[in-house]
Design a protein around this motif. Structure first.
Motif, mmCIF file in Angstrom:
data_model
loop_
_atom_site.group_PDB
_atom_site.id
_atom_site.type_symbol
_atom_site.label_atom_id
_atom_site.label_comp_id
_atom_site.label_asym_id
_atom_site.label_seq_id
_atom_site.Cartn_x
_atom_site.Cartn_y
_atom_site.Cartn_z
ATOM 1 N N TYR A 107 -9.673 -1.309 -3.238
ATOM 2 C CA TYR A 107 -9.550 -0.284 -4.234
ATOM 3 C C TYR A 107 -8.102 -0.119 -4.078
ATOM 4 O O TYR A 107 -7.461 0.323 -4.958
ATOM 5 N N PHE A 108 -8.150 1.489 -2.708
ATOM 6 C CA PHE A 108 -6.691 1.851 -3.278
ATOM 7 C C PHE A 108 -5.736 1.543 -2.315
ATOM 8 O O PHE A 108 -5.027 1.933 -2.010
ATOM 9 N N MET A 109 -5.675 -0.010 -2.015
ATOM 10 C CA MET A 109 -4.598 -0.642 -1.592
ATOM 11 C C MET A 109 -4.394 -1.709 -3.369
ATOM 12 O O MET A 109 -2.953 -1.715 -3.437
ATOM 13 N N PHE A 110 -4.958 -1.859 -3.850
ATOM 14 C CA PHE A 110 -4.102 -2.623 -4.977
ATOM 15 C C PHE A 110 -4.819 -1.828 -6.146
ATOM 16 O O PHE A 110 -4.043 -1.966 -7.757
ATOM 17 N N THR A 111 -5.657 -0.909 -6.718
ATOM 18 C CA THR A 111 -6.049 -0.521 -8.009
ATOM 19 C C THR A 111 -5.369 0.901 -7.886
ATOM 20 O O THR A 111 -4.292 1.146 -8.993
ATOM 21 N N ASP A 112 -5.416 1.690 -6.948
ATOM 22 C CA ASP A 112 -4.902 3.184 -7.234
ATOM 23 C C ASP A 112 -4.339 3.027 -5.829
ATOM 24 O O ASP A 112 -4.939 3.316 -4.829
ATOM 25 N N LYS A 113 -2.855 3.764 -6.261
ATOM 26 C CA LYS A 113 -2.005 3.094 -5.226
ATOM 27 C C LYS A 113 -1.162 5.007 -5.477
ATOM 28 O O LYS A 113 -0.205 4.615 -4.515
ATOM 29 N N ASP A 114 -1.487 6.134 -5.869
ATOM 30 C CA ASP A 114 -0.970 7.196 -6.227
ATOM 31 C C ASP A 114 -1.405 8.026 -4.809
ATOM 32 O O ASP A 114 -1.866 8.851 -5.619
ATOM 33 N N TRP A 115 -0.502 7.785 -4.072
ATOM 34 C CA TRP A 115 -1.543 8.582 -2.192
ATOM 35 C C TRP A 115 -0.686 7.756 -1.040
ATOM 36 O O TRP A 115 0.242 6.702 -1.502
ATOM 37 N N LYS A 155 -12.491 1.030 -11.719
ATOM 38 C CA LYS A 155 -12.726 -1.099 -11.090
ATOM 39 C C LYS A 155 -11.473 -1.877 -10.498
ATOM 40 O O LYS A 155 -10.883 -0.289 -9.886
ATOM 41 N N LEU A 156 -12.256 -2.699 -9.737
ATOM 42 C CA LEU A 156 -10.906 -3.261 -8.826
ATOM 43 C C LEU A 156 -10.516 -4.245 -9.615
ATOM 44 O O LEU A 156 -10.742 -5.088 -10.771
ATOM 45 N N THR A 157 -8.515 -4.749 -9.096
ATOM 46 C CA THR A 157 -8.295 -5.892 -9.564
ATOM 47 C C THR A 157 -8.714 -6.960 -9.059
ATOM 48 O O THR A 157 -9.848 -7.005 -8.250
ATOM 49 N N ARG A 158 -7.797 -8.414 -10.024
ATOM 50 C CA ARG A 158 -8.274 -9.671 -9.523
ATOM 51 C C ARG A 158 -7.097 -9.415 -7.721
ATOM 52 O O ARG A 158 -8.222 -10.298 -7.229
ATOM 53 N N GLY A 159 -6.276 -9.482 -7.713
ATOM 54 C CA GLY A 159 -6.315 -8.873 -6.678
ATOM 55 C C GLY A 159 -6.395 -8.371 -5.528
ATOM 56 O O GLY A 159 -7.037 -8.749 -4.005
ATOM 57 N N ALA A 160 -7.211 -7.635 -5.457
ATOM 58 C CA ALA A 160 -8.498 -6.580 -4.408
ATOM 59 C C ALA A 160 -9.420 -8.169 -4.578
ATOM 60 O O ALA A 160 -9.923 -8.209 -3.387
ATOM 61 N N MET A 184 0.512 -1.302 -0.065
ATOM 62 C CA MET A 184 -0.024 0.218 0.019
ATOM 63 C C MET A 184 0.893 1.156 0.113
ATOM 64 O O MET A 184 1.739 1.513 0.829
ATOM 65 N N ALA A 185 0.432 2.140 -0.651
ATOM 66 C CA ALA A 185 1.173 3.379 -0.584
ATOM 67 C C ALA A 185 0.582 3.703 0.187
ATOM 68 O O ALA A 185 -0.137 5.059 1.257
ATOM 69 N N GLN A 186 2.408 5.039 0.793
ATOM 70 C CA GLN A 186 2.353 5.227 2.823
ATOM 71 C C GLN A 186 3.274 5.509 2.867
ATOM 72 O O GLN A 186 4.746 5.234 2.351
ATOM 73 N N ASN A 187 3.812 6.630 3.788
ATOM 74 C CA ASN A 187 4.963 6.838 4.488
ATOM 75 C C ASN A 187 5.165 5.947 5.872
ATOM 76 O O ASN A 187 7.269 6.173 6.536
ATOM 77 N N ASN A 188 4.829 5.290 6.364
ATOM 78 C CA ASN A 188 5.088 5.229 7.683
ATOM 79 C C ASN A 188 4.646 3.333 7.203
ATOM 80 O O ASN A 188 4.368 2.434 6.710
ATOM 81 N N THR A 189 5.061 2.916 8.834
ATOM 82 C CA THR A 189 5.211 1.304 8.569
ATOM 83 C C THR A 189 3.386 1.116 8.568
ATOM 84 O O THR A 189 2.710 2.206 8.784
ATOM 85 N N ASP A 195 -3.279 -8.515 -11.514
ATOM 86 C CA ASP A 195 -3.910 -7.219 -12.016
ATOM 87 C C ASP A 195 -4.968 -7.187 -12.530
ATOM 88 O O ASP A 195 -5.308 -5.966 -13.195
ATOM 89 N N ASP A 196 -5.450 -8.350 -13.606
ATOM 90 C CA ASP A 196 -6.732 -8.055 -14.519
ATOM 91 C C ASP A 196 -8.113 -7.195 -13.611
ATOM 92 O O ASP A 196 -8.416 -7.409 -12.520
ATOM 93 N N LEU A 197 -7.999 -5.876 -14.446
ATOM 94 C CA LEU A 197 -9.432 -4.986 -13.214
ATOM 95 C C LEU A 197 -10.192 -5.511 -13.980
ATOM 96 O O LEU A 197 -10.539 -5.945 -15.243
#
Length: 490
Positions: free
Chosen positions: A151-159, A51-56, A1-6, A120-122
């Motif tokens: 969604y924000f763990m697997f599809t949109d990680k730009d944050w 959309k979500l990924t298969r991993g999500a 997941m995109a993040q600054n901390n642990t 990664d299939d959407l």
């Protein structure tokens, strides 16, 4: 997941109280009156391009399975006893022993756009929830929160989490300094649990700052019962559209559904308790037609311990819950100290403390409700709770409009608190998912909703058209009511 901390823990849902209060209040009333009703729920993504990924999807399956292991703790029950005295003993006993059954009650499907077998299939994730209403009522908030997180763990990680606590602090200060009374309503569409926690920390700091500065605004608490317990604030909320929708579907009596829903609510909790009514399940004009009616005296319930008893002897001889399957509305409830004269001829509009505005044009709504109260001769001060896609600008605007009309405005601010991010790559707004789970059927009949904005209408199309004709429902469009793009500008 995109993040600054642990990576923060927990990753998913670990408490049944990690939900909105209105799910528990409705569950309490369902247990009392409708324990045998069978329902289904449907899922809608109002932002279908997201959309979500298969991993999500696979992560979601594991998280849903884990819901079966959650139990309410003794500490949580004690919290509810202290902060929510309107919950009767029968309900708290039920909640103590409740075990969710996601493997039996939730069907999850993933439909990829192009199936390569890759993680990664959407594609589209869809849920169907089915089972007894009293059990399945608790799935909505966890499933929505988990879906947003996936969604924000697997599809949109730009944050990342940077400045989330400070953002919430600054927002809270702005509202408090401008005299707003508000609570946090962001459980359903939060980015994840950790974000929600950071937001609560920021709002608590803002509340302390407000006290030091003598600001007139008030942070009243959060709709999320778990976070209310964690931070020692009030859990906030009353009822959702689901209550009205399901009662209408059960009875197939849409002309009287609003009034029956109001009556059952009073029968369970009594006057002066959880007294903010939701207006827009079948359009506010139809609701106001019910709101002006006098309350049958036998509907007035006792408060606290008195409300643990079942309805009067005219409908049941049981001492605990009573079932819609064996009784027909209205179900009677005990009088308050037999004070029938005190309640004679009171209307719902007089007894309920106010209304909640959740769709359509707030300016039009305030005028409509003000005109209604004036026509009915209701002079007591009333509250309007605003809860539809709020930000600071809208809160301040609606505050002025409501106060000029003689109302006490209160604000339930949700996604603006718990899913307000920017892209790391370009600084643009990171768009939240707009997802909902709604009752689809009850006892085999379709359940529908006709809000004050066409974009929020839900349910079986044929039933929607039929109910529109029965109620004389008039279509309304609102220029800010694009449900696929509600928070893009904020």
């Amino acid at each position: 997941m995109a993040q600054n901390n642990t990576p923060p823990l927990p990753e998913g849902i670990f408490s049944l109280l990690d939900t909105d209060l209105y799910k528990l209040t409705m569950q309490c009333a369902v247990l009392k009156y409708f324990p045998d009703v069978y329902v289904t729920y449907g899922f809608t993504n109002r932002t279908p391009d997201m959309k979500l990924t298969r991993g999500a999807y696979k992560w979601l399956l594991a998280q849903l399975d884990a819901l079966a292991n959650i139990r309410v703790t003794n500490e949580e029950i004690e919290f509810l006893k202290k902060w929510c005295p309107y919950f009767n003993h029968a309900y708290l006993d039920y909640l103590t022993n409740l075990k969710l059954k996601p493997s039996e009650q939730i069907e999850v499907h993933f439909t990829p756009e192009q199936d390569t077998g890759s993680e990664d299939d959407l594609g589209n994730v869809n849920y169907v929830i089915k089972g007894l209403w009293v059990e399945t009522i608790l799935y909505e908030i966890p499933l929505l929160a988990l879906t947003s997180q996936a969604y924000f763990m697997f599809t949109d990680k730009d944050w990342d989490y940077s400045c989330q606590e400070d953002k919430a602090f600054r927002k809270g200060c702005a509202l408090l300094e401008n005299g707003c009374i508000f609570s946090e309503f962001g459980s359903r569409r939060r980015r994840d649990y950790h974000t929600h926690d950071l937001v609560m920390q920021g709002l608590m700091q803002a509340a302390e700052e407000g006290k030091k500065q003598g600001w007139k605004g008030v942070f009243t608490g959060t709709s999320n019962v778990h976070f209310a317990m964690k931070y020692g604030v009030a859990p906030v909320g009353t009822v959702a559209h689901e209550w009205y929708m399901t009662i209408a579907a059960i009875t197939d009596d849409y002309e009287n559904a609003n009034e029956m829903a109001l009556r059952y609510w009073l029968g369970c909790f009594g006057e002066g308790v959880l007294g903010v009514a939701l207006t827009d399940t079948f359009g506010t004009p139809a609701f106001l037609d019910a709101f002006r009616k006098p309350i049958p005296a036998f509907t007035s319930a006792g408060v606290g311990a008195v409300s643990t008893t079942a309805s009067g002897p005219g409908t049941t001889t049981e001492s605990a819950v009573q079932s819609e399957a064996t009784t027909k509305p209205p179900i009677a409830a005990p009088l308050v100290n037999d004070a029938q004269g005190e309640h004679a001829n009171k209307t719902y509009a007089q007894v309920y403390t106010g209304v909640r505005q959740d769709s359509g044009d707030p300016t039009y709504f305030v005028k409509m409700v003000r005109d209604f109260y004036d026509r009915e001769g209701v002079k007591d001060p009333k509250t309007i709770v605003f809860s539809d896609s709020l930000d600071i600008e809208h809160c301040l605007e609606y505050k002025v409009i409501a106060e000029e009309a003689g109302f006490k405005p209160v604000f339930g601010v949700g996604t603006f608190f718990t899913n307000d991010f920017t892209n790391k790559s370009d600084g643009a707004k990171s768009k939240p998912l707009n997802i909902v789970i709604k009752i689809a059927t009850a006892n085999g009949r379709p359940a529908v909703k006709l809000s004050d904005n066409m974009g929020k209408n839900t349910g079986d199309k044929e039933t929607v058209q039929s109910v529109k004709k029965k109620l004389g429902y008039v279509e309304h469009q609102w220029e800010e009511g694009d449900e696929s793009n509600r928070w893009a500008r904020k």
